[in-house]
Every structure is written in C-alpha cells, then in structure tokens.
Design a protein around this motif. Structure first.
Motif, short mmCIF file in Angstrom:
data_model
loop_
_atom_site.label_atom_id
_atom_site.label_comp_id
_atom_site.label_asym_id
_atom_site.label_seq_id
_atom_site.Cartn_x
_atom_site.Cartn_y
_atom_site.Cartn_z
N HIS A 1 5.99 3.43 4.06
CA HIS A 1 5.82 2.19 3.04
C HIS A 1 7.29 1.75 2.67
CE1 HIS A 1 1.61 3.12 2.82
NE2 HIS A 1 2.04 4.51 2.94
N ARG B 1 -1.73 3.02 -6.87
CA ARG B 1 -1.63 2.98 -5.39
C ARG B 1 -2.23 1.56 -4.97
NH1 ARG B 1 -2.79 8.80 -3.56
NH2 ARG B 1 -0.68 9.57 -2.89
N ARG C 1 0.09 -1.48 -3.59
CA ARG C 1 -0.15 -2.27 -2.37
C ARG C 1 -0.65 -3.71 -2.21
NH1 ARG C 1 -1.73 0.03 2.77
NH2 ARG C 1 -2.98 -1.52 4.07
N LYS D 1 2.08 -6.35 -0.54
CA LYS D 1 1.35 -7.02 0.61
C LYS D 1 1.52 -8.51 0.34
CE LYS D 1 -2.84 -7.74 3.42
NZ LYS D 1 -4.10 -7.32 3.63
N LEU E 1 2.84 -6.02 5.14
CA LEU E 1 2.81 -4.58 5.35
C LEU E 1 3.63 -4.38 6.63
CD1 LEU E 1 -0.85 -4.06 5.11
CD2 LEU E 1 0.57 -3.52 3.46
N LEU F 1 0.61 5.84 -0.04
CA LEU F 1 1.94 5.45 -0.63
C LEU F 1 2.27 6.43 -1.80
CD1 LEU F 1 3.41 2.74 -1.16
CD2 LEU F 1 1.94 2.12 -2.78
#
Length: 440
Positions: A216, A245, A249, A253, A258, A271
C-alpha cells in the motif's frame, strides 16, 4: 598487557551514541540529576543524520518520511520555518540546536568508541557494567543505555548466480551520479527502496524495481496536510481499526489511486499490516513507465537479471534496499535476553532482569520516532532516580518489567517478516509510556 580498570565512573551512567536516541537519553538523565557520560565514536553529534560521516547511511536527498510534528522531541519543537518533511541538513541543524539548548556538549566524549560491555556480576540484577573502550581503557559504570541505533549493519540477501555489474547496499548509496546512463535495479519495497527508485527514474537510463509482494502506498500529503497528521486525527477520534482502514483507503484512492491501477502487484495484506510506504512520486514514475515493477530475482545471469516471472533484463547496477540486521557486536546476546532474532525487552527498552541495562530507540514505529524515544528516556530516567532513592516505585517497575511484554501492535497483525521485528503502533505505544511516566 592488562588494561587498568577505572572505578571513578561507578556512580555514573553511560550512554552509547550521540545520535537522535542517545541525545534525548542524555538530556533526560541530566535533567533528573543522574550523572551521565555519552560516548560517541565520531567527532560530532547526529549519528546516522550526519551526512557524509563514515557510518551514516543517509544519502544526499534524504528527507524525513514522518512529518516534523510527529517526529520532533517532546519539549523541543522544530522551527515553524522548517519544511513539513525536513531534509538531512535541517535535521542535523535541529539536533545541533537541541544540544546547544540543553547544554549537552559537556557530557559528550567524542572519538570514544566502545569495544565491549559486560556485567560485573552476571547473576546480580543490580550489577554494575564493565565498559571496555576501543582505546583499551576499562571503566565500570552503574548502568548503560545502548543508543547506537540498529540501522547500521546492512542486510545483504543471497542472490543466486553471478553478476558482472556493480552491487551496492542502500547504506552505501549517496548521490545520483552513480545512476547516470546506467540500467538500474532496485531491490526492496521499503521507503528507502522507493525513494532511490524515484531518484533513479530521474537519472538512470532505465529503472527496474523488484518487489517481494504488493504494498500500500500513501502520499506524503492529503489535502495539503502531512498524511501522518491526518492519520493522527483518526487515532485521536478513537475510531476502530476497520473504520480507519476504510477511511484511509477511500482517501488514498481519491488522491492517488490504488497500486494495481498502475500495474503494481495487488497488496497481499491489509492496510497498516506492513510498515507504511510514504511516497508521493512512486506511482507517478511507475505510471510514466520510468520505473518498471518486477517480481523477485530468480537468478543473476552475468550482465542480465532473470526474474521469477520469467522475464530478463540487462542490468548495470543493483541497489539492495533490503534493510539492516539487528546487531550489537559489543555485548553478548545472552545479556540482552535475545530470542527470535531480537532482544526481548520490556517495551523494547528495559531489560526484564537487569536494572542498569537499557536500549533506546530499538523500535520501528509507524510514524516519527524521536518523540517516542524521548518518552522512553523519560521513563528510564525516572526509574534510575527511583532506584537511587530506593523509592517503592522502583520495586513496582522491577516487577512490571518482569511480566510478559504487552502487545504493542494495537490489534494489527503485521506481516511475518524480519522487517517487523521491532514494529510498534506509535499512538498506543506513546500512551503506554506516558501513563507509566505519570506513575513515578
């Protein structure tokens, strides 16, 4: 010839190293009235952050990967004029200002290397410590704080085959001159590996990046704020791990996308389960084809490298960004309660049995480190002072550090890798230290 043993130090403590960890231990011990010497083998402070010194592994373009506010010492903020992610020049100036502000120079003995540390009476929890200097002089100290760092002994993986080009570790990489006009392979997906791959993308003829797994990637900034400060806000709100998380994320994004959208491997873990990779340029250069991701190396084939996916590339230079071994060659591992590849210490800092042996900075936090080590040092200094005054608090802490070490991951299951042997979740680790300090 047997060196003379000096007993003039038996009431004093010894700090090994005048880098970022040693300096804050020195400051906190001195403030608590603990007699202390800091032994530094170089002729200046700064340790790893003194660029150009023989034992420094930083390169010319090195910057902090954690923001200044989450890196700085607890009582000495970085300048408002400093960038959010200072380079090694600003870091060294900050450390110099810290030494001057707290008048630490009189306690530091430069050009004083240490050859050996051993307990005077190994079966006595309150033993003094025999310190043999590189000069041959032997001193007996009341206690020792090992603060020389753990990012100094390069880990060099065994690569099958023969390579006709040049191989160097990231610890030996200093400037991009060595990259110019060459086909470069960087091995290792940590922050140093990504930073060097980005630098190679700007200077090398071609850049390849070998990754063991998918990772990540977090940008250094989100909406104009350092990404770790954004994460700190979620932690202060006490949001559960699954929600942090999800929020992170979604934000990442939106901000950069990603990794699989750029052709990088899909992460094989959730993550936060590996040490965070903070890099705003990695995906940019991958997306422009200037960094070409590759899997593990299968074999070195003279002037070529063959990868596990069957592809093969001509390579001139391999840079191993493969981390460092945890090693303290001046003390027997048995004295550090060594198990499973690392010292087993209470909070990674306090020997469970010996009252006078500590290790400062032996952590890998998911944020800045110096403030955490500052809290380690505050707790050490209070324990030392309590032992000296024979306070009941000393007995309480002796019993505590003999107990099973607490979980320092805050529920995160880190990937089973040597990279995470010292990993701690910074927010809960800091709170634990603060609570213990308040009890003294």
């Amino acid at each position: 010839m047997i060196a003379a043993i000096s007993s003039d130090y038996e009431t004093r403590y010894c700090v090994l190293g005048a880098g970022t960890s040693g300096l804050t231990v020195l400051k906190n011990f001195a403030q608590r009235g603990v007699a202390v010497d800091c032994l530094e083998r170089e002729d200046t402070i700064g340790g790893n952050w003194c660029y150009g010194m023989p034992h420094s592994s930083v390169y010319r373009s090195t910057h902090l990967i954690s923001s200044k506010r989450l890196t700085e010492y607890t009582d000495f903020p970085m300048s408002h004029g400093a960038p959010e992610f200072p380079g090694h020049q600003q870091v060294f100036q900050y450390l110099t200002d810290y030494v001057r502000h707290f008048d630490l120079l009189p306690h530091i003995q430069f050009r004083t290397g240490v050859q050996r540390i051993e307990p005077v009476a190994a079966d006595d929890p309150q033993t003094a410590w025999r310190v043999t200097l590189a000069s041959g002089e032997v001193r007996v100290y009341r206690g020792v704080v090992i603060a020389n760092g753990h990012n100094w002994d390069p880990k060099r993986p065994e690569l099958p085959g023969h390579f006709a080009g040049q191989i160097l570790h990231s610890a030996d990489y200093k400037t991009p001159d060595i990259l110019k006009g060459r086909r470069v392979l960087v091995i290792g997906g940590g922050n140093s590996g990504c930073d060097i791959a980005v630098e190679a993308a700007q200077h090398a003829a071609a850049t390849f990046h070998s990754l063991r797994r998918g990772y990540h990637y977090l940008p250094k900034f989100l909406r104009g704020k350092p990404v770790d400060e954004c994460g700190e806000r979620l932690l202060r709100w006490r949001l559960p791990l699954w929600l942090r998380r999800q929020i992170t994320r979604v934000m990442v994004k939106i901000a950069i996308g990603l990794p699989q959208q750029y052709g990088l491997p899909v992460p094989d873990h959730r993550l936060f389960e590996t040490h965070p990779i903070i890099n705003s340029q990695m995906l940019y250069y991958v997306g422009h084809g200037q960094i070409r991701p590759k899997p593990d190396v299968a074999e070195l084939c003279g002037t070529d490298v063959r990868f596990t996916d069957g592809t093969r590339e001509p390579i001139d230079l391999i840079i191993l960004a493969t981390g460092f071994n945890i090693r303290f060659p001046f003390i027997d591992e048995q004295h550090l309660n060594w198990h499973a590849g690392r010292p087993q210490l209470y909070l990674h800092a306090f020997h469970p049995r010996y009252d006078g042996l500590f290790v400062a900075g032996l952590i890998q936090p998911d944020s800045g480190q110096w403030g955490l080590v500052d809290y380690q040092a505050q707790l050490m200094a209070r324990f030392v002072a309590a032992c000296k005054s024979q306070s009941p608090r000393a007995d309480w802490f002796r019993r505590l550090k003999l107990t099973t070490p607490p979980d320092l991951s805050r529920g995160i299951r880190y990937v089973d890798s040597s990279r995470h042997l010292l990993e701690v979740e910074h927010f809960s680790y800091r709170r634990r230290l603060q609570k213990l300090i308040a009890k003294f």
